[in-house]
Design a protein around this motif. Structure first.
Motif, short mmCIF file in Angstrom:
data_model
loop_
_atom_site.label_atom_id
_atom_site.label_comp_id
_atom_site.label_asym_id
_atom_site.label_seq_id
_atom_site.Cartn_x
_atom_site.Cartn_y
_atom_site.Cartn_z
N MET A 1 28.28 53.43 64.77
CA MET A 1 27.47 54.33 63.94
C MET A 1 26.11 53.68 63.70
O MET A 1 26.01 52.49 63.42
CB MET A 1 28.16 54.61 62.60
CG MET A 1 27.39 55.57 61.69
SD MET A 1 28.20 55.87 60.10
CE MET A 1 29.62 56.81 60.64
N ASN A 2 25.06 54.49 63.83
CA ASN A 2 23.71 54.01 63.59
C ASN A 2 23.59 53.44 62.19
O ASN A 2 24.14 53.98 61.23
CB ASN A 2 22.74 55.19 63.79
CG ASN A 2 21.30 54.77 63.64
OD1 ASN A 2 20.82 54.52 62.55
ND2 ASN A 2 20.59 54.74 64.77
N MET A 7 23.66 53.80 56.26
CA MET A 7 22.96 53.62 54.99
C MET A 7 22.84 54.95 54.26
O MET A 7 23.05 55.03 53.04
CB MET A 7 21.57 53.03 55.24
CG MET A 7 20.79 52.77 53.96
SD MET A 7 19.05 52.35 54.29
CE MET A 7 18.41 53.98 54.76
N GLY A 8 22.51 56.01 55.00
CA GLY A 8 22.39 57.33 54.40
C GLY A 8 23.70 57.82 53.82
O GLY A 8 23.73 58.39 52.72
N LEU A 9 24.81 57.60 54.53
CA LEU A 9 26.12 58.01 54.02
C LEU A 9 26.48 57.24 52.75
O LEU A 9 27.03 57.82 51.80
CB LEU A 9 27.19 57.80 55.09
CG LEU A 9 27.20 58.81 56.24
CD1 LEU A 9 28.17 58.37 57.33
CD2 LEU A 9 27.58 60.20 55.71
N GLY A 10 26.15 55.95 52.72
CA GLY A 10 26.40 55.18 51.51
C GLY A 10 25.59 55.70 50.33
O GLY A 10 26.09 55.78 49.19
N TRP A 11 24.35 56.07 50.61
CA TRP A 11 23.48 56.63 49.56
C TRP A 11 24.03 57.96 49.07
O TRP A 11 24.05 58.24 47.86
CB TRP A 11 22.08 56.78 50.13
CG TRP A 11 21.00 57.04 49.12
CD1 TRP A 11 21.14 57.19 47.76
CD2 TRP A 11 19.61 57.18 49.39
NE1 TRP A 11 19.92 57.42 47.17
CE2 TRP A 11 18.96 57.41 48.16
CE3 TRP A 11 18.85 57.12 50.56
CZ2 TRP A 11 17.57 57.60 48.07
CZ3 TRP A 11 17.47 57.31 50.46
CH2 TRP A 11 16.84 57.54 49.22
N VAL A 12 24.51 58.80 50.00
CA VAL A 12 25.10 60.08 49.63
C VAL A 12 26.31 59.88 48.71
O VAL A 12 26.46 60.58 47.70
CB VAL A 12 25.51 60.87 50.89
CG1 VAL A 12 26.45 62.03 50.53
CG2 VAL A 12 24.29 61.42 51.62
N LEU A 279 17.78 65.22 58.87
CA LEU A 279 17.07 65.96 59.92
C LEU A 279 16.56 65.01 61.01
O LEU A 279 16.60 65.33 62.20
CB LEU A 279 15.90 66.73 59.31
CG LEU A 279 16.26 67.93 58.43
CD1 LEU A 279 15.02 68.51 57.76
CD2 LEU A 279 16.97 69.01 59.25
N LEU A 280 16.09 63.84 60.60
CA LEU A 280 15.57 62.87 61.55
C LEU A 280 16.66 62.31 62.46
O LEU A 280 16.48 62.19 63.68
CB LEU A 280 14.89 61.72 60.79
CG LEU A 280 14.34 60.56 61.63
CD1 LEU A 280 13.18 61.05 62.50
CD2 LEU A 280 13.88 59.42 60.74
N MET A 281 17.83 62.02 61.87
CA MET A 281 18.89 61.37 62.63
C MET A 281 19.76 62.37 63.39
O MET A 281 20.40 62.00 64.38
CB MET A 281 19.77 60.53 61.70
CG MET A 281 19.02 59.45 60.93
SD MET A 281 18.02 58.38 61.98
CE MET A 281 19.29 57.64 63.02
N MET A 284 25.87 64.73 62.36
CA MET A 284 26.71 65.76 61.76
C MET A 284 27.33 65.24 60.46
O MET A 284 27.41 65.97 59.47
CB MET A 284 27.81 66.16 62.74
CG MET A 284 28.75 67.24 62.19
SD MET A 284 30.10 67.60 63.35
CE MET A 284 30.99 66.03 63.34
N TRP A 285 27.76 63.98 60.47
CA TRP A 285 28.41 63.42 59.28
C TRP A 285 27.42 63.30 58.11
O TRP A 285 27.75 63.63 56.97
CB TRP A 285 28.99 62.04 59.60
CG TRP A 285 30.15 62.11 60.53
CD1 TRP A 285 30.16 61.75 61.85
CD2 TRP A 285 31.46 62.58 60.23
NE1 TRP A 285 31.39 61.96 62.40
CE2 TRP A 285 32.22 62.47 61.42
CE3 TRP A 285 32.07 63.09 59.09
CZ2 TRP A 285 33.55 62.85 61.48
CZ3 TRP A 285 33.40 63.47 59.15
CH2 TRP A 285 34.13 63.34 60.34
N LEU A 286 26.22 62.86 58.42
CA LEU A 286 25.22 62.73 57.37
C LEU A 286 24.80 64.12 56.85
O LEU A 286 24.65 64.31 55.64
CB LEU A 286 24.00 61.97 57.89
CG LEU A 286 22.89 61.69 56.86
CD1 LEU A 286 23.44 60.95 55.64
CD2 LEU A 286 21.76 60.90 57.51
N SER A 287 24.65 65.07 57.75
CA SER A 287 24.29 66.44 57.34
C SER A 287 25.36 67.04 56.44
O SER A 287 25.06 67.70 55.43
CB SER A 287 24.08 67.33 58.56
OG SER A 287 22.99 66.87 59.34
N ALA A 288 26.64 66.80 56.79
CA ALA A 288 27.73 67.30 55.95
C ALA A 288 27.71 66.64 54.58
O ALA A 288 27.93 67.29 53.54
CB ALA A 288 29.07 67.05 56.64
N GLY A 289 27.42 65.34 54.54
CA GLY A 289 27.35 64.63 53.26
C GLY A 289 26.22 65.16 52.39
O GLY A 289 26.39 65.36 51.18
#
Length: 384
Positions: A1-2, A7-12, A279-281, A284-289
Motif C-alpha cells: 500500500m502506498n 497515512m490518509g487512512l490513519g488520518w481518516v 482524489l490525487l491518489m 478505493m479504500w481511501l475514497s471509501a474512508g
C-alpha cells in the motif's frame, strides 16, 4: 500500500473516531428545559464603538420576569432607550472588556444580583437572561451560552455560521469533548462571586474566557452550559473579515493552549485535505474512508442543528433577521454544505496563523502575544 494512502487512512480513522465519539455524546444528550428563575440580574454590556446592528441589539426589549438592571459600558454615550442605563467607562487595561467589567463592578452596587456579561452583538432575550442566571443562582461558578449566528446571507456569513453551529468548533460540541477545563465563549456569561474574583488577574489576557475557565477548573469549580443559545444577528460580511477573525482565534489558541493547536488540522478540519488526497491518489479504500468521514460529520452537523434550534423561543428575532436557523425551520442545504464551508474557513485561518507574527489587532489596538495568552500593547500600536 502506498505510504500516502496508508497515512490518509490513519488520518481518516483518527478524525472519524473523534467525530463518532462527539456524535455519540451529543446523541445521548436530551434537550433540557432551561433553568427557571426570577433572581435579580445586573446585565452588563461592554462596548467601545457600537455599530448600528449592535445599537439595535442594545435597544431590544428584554422580557425577563425578574428585576433586571441593564447597563451599557462605553467611553461615549450611545443611542439608548430610556430603560437602558449607561456608565462611562474608558479603561486603560490591555483587555478593555475586562477593564470595563472591573470598573463597572467597582462602581455599581450588586445587592445580591446575579451578574451577566453579554457582548453587544448578541440579541439578548428574557430566555437567555434566565438561562444564564439560573445555573449561577443554583451554585455554578460560571455559566456560558453557545454563540449562534443567525441571518446569514452571503457565502462568507454561511461559512461563519456553519463553523460555529454545525462543526466540531460549535461550542456545544467543544463542551462535550472538553477534557479538563470546559470550552467557554465570552459572548454571554453568568458570573458568580468566585468568577468575579478571578477577573482582576486577566486584565492582560486576550482570551479572558479561556483563562477564566482554566482557573475555575483548577479550583474544582463548575462551569454550566446554558440551554438557551446566544443569538448573534449577522450583518453582511466578507471572506477577508471572517478569515481575519478566525486567524486571530487560532493565534490566541496557539498562545493559550499550544498543545491543542495542532489538533485543528488533525481533528477539526481534516475533510478538505483528505478529499484532495483521495482524489490525487485514486485509492478505493481511501475514497471509501473519506466517504464514511463525510457521513459521520454530516450526522454530527444534523445533531448540532437539532440541539441548537429552540422549539419555542421566548423572544424571537424580528421578521427578516434570519433564514430560520435558530428560530424555526432549518432548510436542508445548510445542513449538507455549510459545515464544509465552515471547515474550509477554519483551515484557511489555521494556515494563515502559521505565517503570522505573534501579534494581533483586537478591538482597534495592536498587541504582542506571549505564552499563556498574555498580551501587551505594541509601541506605536494604538487604535487601528
Amino acid at each position: 500500500m502506498n505510504a500516502l494512502v496508508a497515512m490518509g487512512l490513519g488520518w481518516v480513522v483518527l478524525a472519524g473516531g473523534f467525530s463518532a465519539v462527539a456524535l455519540g455524546r451529543l446523541l445521548s444528550q436530551r434537550r433540557r428545559a432551561p433553568g427557571s428563575t426570577r433572581v435579580p440580574v445586573l446585565l452588563l454590556r461592554p462596548v467601545d464603538a457600537p455599530t448600528e446592528r449592535e445599537l439595535e441589539n442594545l435597544a431590544r426589549p428584554i422580557d425577563y420576569a425578574g428585576p433586571l438592571t441593564h447597563v451599557v459600558l462605553s467611553p461615549q454615550r450611545p443611542r439608548l432607550p430610556q430603560d437602558v442605563l449607561w456608565l462611562k467607562s474608558d479603561p486603560v487595561a490591555p483587555n478593555r472588556k475586562v477593564g470595563h467589567l472591573l470598573y463597572a463592578l467597582e462602581k455599581l452596587p450588586r445587592d445580591g444580583r446575579v451578574v451577566l456579561v453579554v457582548d453587544a452583538d448578541v440579541a439578548v432575550t428574557g430566555a437567555l437572561v434566565e438561562g444564564l442566571a439560573a445555573p449561577v443562582e443554583a451554585g455554578a461558578a460560571l455559566s456560558t451560552a453557545v454563540p449562534t449566528p443567525v441571518g446569514e446571507r452571503a457565502l462568507a456569513d454561511r461559512a461563519v455560521a456553519g463553523l460555529l453551529r454545525r462543526t466540531h468548533h460549535s461550542f456545544r460540541a467543544l463542551h462535550v469533548m472538553s477534557a479538563g477545563a470546559k470550552a467557554v465563549c465570552g459572548k454571554a456569561l453568568g458570573l458568580s462571586d468566585r468568577a468575579i474574583a478571578e477577573l482582576r488577574p486577566l486584565e492582560d489576557h486576550i482570551g479572558e474566557d479561556l483563562e477564566l475557565s482554566k482557573r475555575l477548573h483548577a479550583k474544582g469549580l463548575e462551569v454550566e452550559l446554558c440551554e438557551v443559545p446566544a443569538l448573534v444577528p449577522m450583518a453582511p460580511g466578507t471572506w477577508s473579515a471572517a478569515l481575519e477573525r478566525f486567524t486571530r482565534w487560532m493565534q490566541v489558541l496557539s498562545s493559550h493552549r499550544p498543545g491543542l493547536y495542532p489538533t485543528v488540522p488533525l481533528l477539526f478540519t481534516p475533510t478538505w485535505p483528505l478529499l484532495a488526497l483521495s482524489l490525487l491518489m485514486g485509492s478505493m479504500w481511501l475514497s471509501a474512508g473519506v466517504a464514511g468521514l463525510l457521513m459521520v460529520r454530516t450526522l454530527l452537523s444534523w445533531r448540532l442543528t437539532v440541539l441548537t434550534t429552540p422549539t419555542a423561543p421566548a423572544s424571537p428575532l424580528p421578521s427578516g433577521e434570519g433564514r430560520g436557523e435558530g428560530i424555526g425551520f432549518t432548510p436542508p442545504a445548510p445542513l449538507l454544505w455549510d459545515w464544509l464551508l465552515g471547515e474550509a474557513l477554519l483551515l484557511a485561518a489555521f494556515m494563515t496563523s502559521l505565517v503570522r507574527p505573534s501579534r494581533v489587532t483586537w478591538r482597534g489596538r495592536t498587541y504582542a502575544l506571549y505564552s499563556g495568552g498574555r498580551m501587551s500593547p505594541e509601541l506605536g500600536g494604538g487604535r487601528g
